[in-house]
Design a protein around this motif. Structure first.
Motif, PDB file in Angstrom:
ATOM      1  N   ALA A   1     -33.358  96.513  81.933  1.00 23.23           N
ATOM      2  CA  ALA A   1     -32.534  95.666  81.434  1.00 23.23           C
ATOM      3  C   ALA A   1     -31.446  96.064  80.275  1.00 23.23           C
ATOM      4  CB  ALA A   1     -33.410  94.466  80.777  1.00 23.23           C
ATOM      5  N   LEU A   2     -31.821  96.715  79.387  1.00 18.35           N
ATOM      6  CA  LEU A   2     -31.102  97.206  78.092  1.00 18.35           C
ATOM      7  C   LEU A   2     -29.924  98.134  79.009  1.00 18.35           C
ATOM      8  CD1 LEU A   2     -33.955  97.866  75.701  1.00 18.35           C
ATOM      9  CD2 LEU A   2     -31.885  96.146  75.513  1.00 18.35           C
ATOM     10  N   ARG A   3     -30.347  99.291  79.827  1.00 22.98           N
ATOM     11  CA  ARG A   3     -29.288  99.873  80.456  1.00 22.98           C
ATOM     12  C   ARG A   3     -28.057  99.235  81.207  1.00 22.98           C
ATOM     13  NH1 ARG A   3     -33.778 103.455  80.888  1.00 22.98           N
ATOM     14  NH2 ARG A   3     -34.480 102.502  83.041  1.00 22.98           N
ATOM     15  N   GLN A   4     -28.568  98.134  81.663  1.00 27.93           N
ATOM     16  CA  GLN A   4     -27.727  97.137  82.378  1.00 27.93           C
ATOM     17  C   GLN A   4     -26.970  96.434  81.582  1.00 27.93           C
ATOM     18  OE1 GLN A   4     -29.297  94.491  85.607  1.00 27.93           O
ATOM     19  NE2 GLN A   4     -28.701  92.892  84.368  1.00 27.93           N
ATOM     20  N   LEU A   5     -27.228  95.809  80.245  1.00 25.45           N
ATOM     21  CA  LEU A   5     -26.359  95.442  79.198  1.00 25.45           C
ATOM     22  C   LEU A   5     -25.523  96.395  78.699  1.00 25.45           C
ATOM     23  CD1 LEU A   5     -25.698  93.250  77.325  1.00 25.45           C
ATOM     24  CD2 LEU A   5     -27.903  93.964  75.894  1.00 25.45           C
ATOM     25  N   ARG A   6     -25.929  97.401  78.469  1.00 23.68           N
ATOM     26  CA  ARG A   6     -25.144  98.475  77.771  1.00 23.68           C
ATOM     27  C   ARG A   6     -23.910  99.038  78.887  1.00 23.68           C
ATOM     28  NH1 ARG A   6     -21.918 100.614  75.756  1.00 23.68           N
ATOM     29  NH2 ARG A   6     -21.850 102.308  74.054  1.00 23.68           N
ATOM     30  N   THR A   7     -24.283  99.008  80.030  1.00 28.19           N
ATOM     31  CA  THR A   7     -23.213  99.019  80.979  1.00 28.19           C
ATOM     32  C   THR A   7     -22.278  97.832  81.038  1.00 28.19           C
ATOM     33  OG1 THR A   7     -24.534 100.611  82.391  1.00 28.19           O
ATOM     34  CG2 THR A   7     -22.629  99.468  83.641  1.00 28.19           C
ATOM     35  N   ALA A   8     -22.728  96.845  81.234  1.00 33.90           N
ATOM     36  CA  ALA A   8     -21.894  95.640  81.037  1.00 33.90           C
ATOM     37  C   ALA A   8     -21.146  95.396  79.792  1.00 33.90           C
ATOM     38  CB  ALA A   8     -22.822  94.161  80.941  1.00 33.90           C
ATOM     39  N   ILE A   9     -21.396  96.024  78.570  1.00 30.63           N
ATOM     40  CA  ILE A   9     -20.717  95.902  77.434  1.00 30.63           C
ATOM     41  C   ILE A   9     -19.154  96.799  77.665  1.00 30.63           C
ATOM     42  CG2 ILE A   9     -20.526  96.648  75.135  1.00 30.63           C
ATOM     43  CD1 ILE A   9     -23.399  95.650  74.863  1.00 30.63           C
TER      44      ILE A   9
END
Length: 273
Positions: free
Chosen positions: A217-225
């Motif tokens: 989930a955190l990696r997904q968020l980081r990519t989205a940023i």
């Protein structure tokens, strides 16, 4: 609609967001215990009505550490970050005009009758075995109590979210159990500061590994940023705040565990509940 006749969660959220943005708003009353002007309203469009919480910018109380007039935008930014994590932790929230001017408009969450709190003060010798103590306290008669919370995976995800958004005000009363068995966090106006401001009642997992699903989930968020989310946040937060958000995500991925409370400042909001 699905074969069972139930609308998928993604479709429901899109419908709610559309209503929040475009529906006619009718005020019902005010939440008098809130620090800033917080109103309950009904949103209606095309024969459909939902309740919401409306927080007009002009009703925000000036703070020494957060820029004036920015709390409503931070509420919306928190919802966008939760969406990017893939965790429905924050009720649908938009920025829109209303009867008292522009403000944050968030879906109202009704807790089921008889729902058990997930955060509470309990007698020090009666902390449930599946709860985690956070801090010691005493009542007016000197009887020892503990501030504690459930060791619940839904609550652990909310604790991860709070670290990411740098939530300075996670009180027990800001944790709601919805009728869909989902745990929601509300009241995110004091988030995204560039300085470390994390104040929360959810310190029970300090030093423990993050939930298994947190890494992806955190990696997904980081990519989205770095993709679309950064642009969405640009109208709500400063570039420095967005940069710090990305840095906190990177740091949490690297650490892989919950942080411990800071020793140099208050780590729990007041009042805790």
């Amino acid at each position: 609609m699905t074969e069972t006749g139930r609308q998928p969660a993604v479709d429901r959220d899109a419908t709610v967001l559309r209503l929040l943005r475009t529906g006619a708003m009718r005020l019902e009353g005010q939440l008098i215990d809130a620090s800033n002007t917080t109103l309950r309203a009904v949103i209606e469009a095309d024969g459909t009505a939902i309740r919401c919480v409306y927080k007009p910018v002009r009703g925000e109380r000036p703070l020494w550490d957060f820029p004036d007039g920015t709390l409503a935008g931070r509420e919306v930014a928190a919802h966008l970050v939760a969406q990017a994590l893939g965790w429905p932790l924050v009720p649908p929230t938009v920025l829109r005009d209303g009867p008292i001017g522009p403000g944050a408009c968030q879906l109202w969450i009704d807790e089921p009758d008889g729902s058990v709190p997930l955060v509470d003060f309990v007698a020090a010798d009666q902390v449930p075995t599946d709860w985690l103590p956070v801090a010691a306290a005493r009542d007016t008669d000197g009887k020892p109590y503990a501030l504690a919370h459930a060791d619940d995976p839904r609550l652990a995800r909310l604790a991860v979210f709070d670290i990411v958004v740098n939530n300075a005000d996670r009180k027990g009363g800001h944790v709601l159990a919805g009728p869909d068995n989902q745990v929601y966090g509300v009241d995110h106006g004091l988030c995204f500061h560039v300085d470390d401001k994390l104040r929360t009642v959810l310190w029970g997992w300090s030093g423990r590994p993050l939930p298994p699903e947190a890494g992806s989930a955190l990696r997904q968020l980081r990519t989205a940023i770095d993709a679309t989310l950064g642009g969405q946040l640009a109208s709500l937060l400063t570039q420095a705040e967005i940069t710090q958000l990305a840095g906190r995500v990177d740091g949490l991925i690297e650490a892989g565990c919950f942080p411990s409370p800071p020793a140099t400042r208050s780590a729990i909001p007041w009042p805790p509940m």
